[in-house]
Scaffold this active site. Structure first.
Site, PDB file in Angstrom:
ATOM      1  CG  ASP A  17       5.132  -4.804   2.230  1.00 39.57           C
ATOM      2  OD1 ASP A  17       5.671  -3.702   2.443  1.00 39.57           O
ATOM      3  OD2 ASP A  17       3.982  -4.930   1.758  1.00 39.57           O
ATOM      4  CG  LEU A  18       5.234  -3.605   7.915  1.00 40.21           C
ATOM      5  CD1 LEU A  18       5.567  -2.387   8.779  1.00 40.21           C
ATOM      6  CD2 LEU A  18       5.005  -4.835   8.792  1.00 40.21           C
ATOM      7  CG  ASP A  19       1.433   0.048   4.646  1.00 45.56           C
ATOM      8  OD1 ASP A  19       0.895  -0.153   5.746  1.00 45.56           O
ATOM      9  OD2 ASP A  19       2.120   1.064   4.392  1.00 45.56           O
ATOM     10  CG  ASP A 187       1.514  -5.947  -1.333  1.00 44.92           C
ATOM     11  OD1 ASP A 187       0.935  -5.205  -2.145  1.00 44.92           O
ATOM     12  OD2 ASP A 187       2.295  -5.514  -0.471  1.00 44.92           O
TER      13      ASP A 187
END
Length: 234
Positions: A17-19, A187
């Protein structure tokens, strides 16, 4: 929290994941909304007066979730149309939504990575093909981290968002492996970890705030930082 079923030897690719996994997202969005509001003040003053703070801009963007449910997987389109809606309500030129969004989008790419993000991406990409997998609209190449990734898949482009198993399977396809050979890192307990489990992948949940796990079957591991992830994978 380590689940004994974690099998690092089975991992042939990583999806991540990124954000809020590689950088904190809300400081970035708040700054981009501030830049957008300043632009509106100069180019669409009636809109800036009607929506006079970033909270009002965010509220109308959130309203678009109800007004345009067809755009729920495309955050870029959602934001663009929320700007157009604001302009229309204020009596300004709706076509200004295009340059306004372009400005917002450029600012949205100016993220501040967590201190250990570069080292983590370098560590992982030296060992596995890595695929970015995001419901957001970050562009890894504009951010300057594209060289770490074999591919980048966003819900905005793919048309389907996490936790739908199809976007996870697309990540496995991009890495040219089977889903059970992918370790997904993220996250969000539901969108990332549970979604990956449902897709037949192994999952590591990055739980920096020590939240309780909200579902049944545990992720294969839970860590409190990207650095801890690297130690787990070493």
């Amino acid at each position: 929290m380590l689940n004994p079923s974690l099998d690092i030897s089975r991992v042939r690719a990583i999806s991540i994941d990124l954000d809020d996994t590689l950088w904190p997202i809300w400081p970035t969005i708040t700054r981009a909304e501030t830049v957008l509001l300043d632009w509106l003040t100069h180019h669409a003053p009636a809109t800036a007066a009607l929506f006079s703070n970033t909270e009002a801009l965010r509220a109308i963007r959130n309203q678009m979730v109800t007004l345009r449910p067809d755009l729920k997987s495309d955050l870029s389109a959602m934001r663009r149309e929320s700007i157009r809606f604001a302009l229309t309500q204020a009596g300004d030129e709706p076509a200004l939504a295009e340059p306004a969004f372009d400005l917002f989008f450029a600012e949205r790419q100016r993220v501040e990575l967590f201190d250990d993000a570069h080292d983590t991406l370098a560590f992982l990409s030296a060992r596995y093909p890595v695929v970015a997998l995001s419901n957001g609209n970050a562009d890894v190449h504009r951010i300057g981290i594209g060289h770490y990734f074999r591919a980048s898949i966003s819900a905005s482009v793919f048309g389907i968002a996490k936790p739908d198993v199809r976007i996870f399977h697309a990540a496995a396809d991009a890495a040219q492996v089977q889903p059970h050979e992918v370790l997904h890192v993220g996250d969000d307990a539901t969108l990332d970890a549970q979604g990956a489990l449902d897709a037949g992948m192994q999952a590591v949940w990055i739980n920096t705030a020590n939240h309780p796990w909200p579902h049944g079957a545990l992720p294969h591991a839970t860590v409190d930082s990207l650095t801890a992830l690297c130690k787990l994978m070493a």
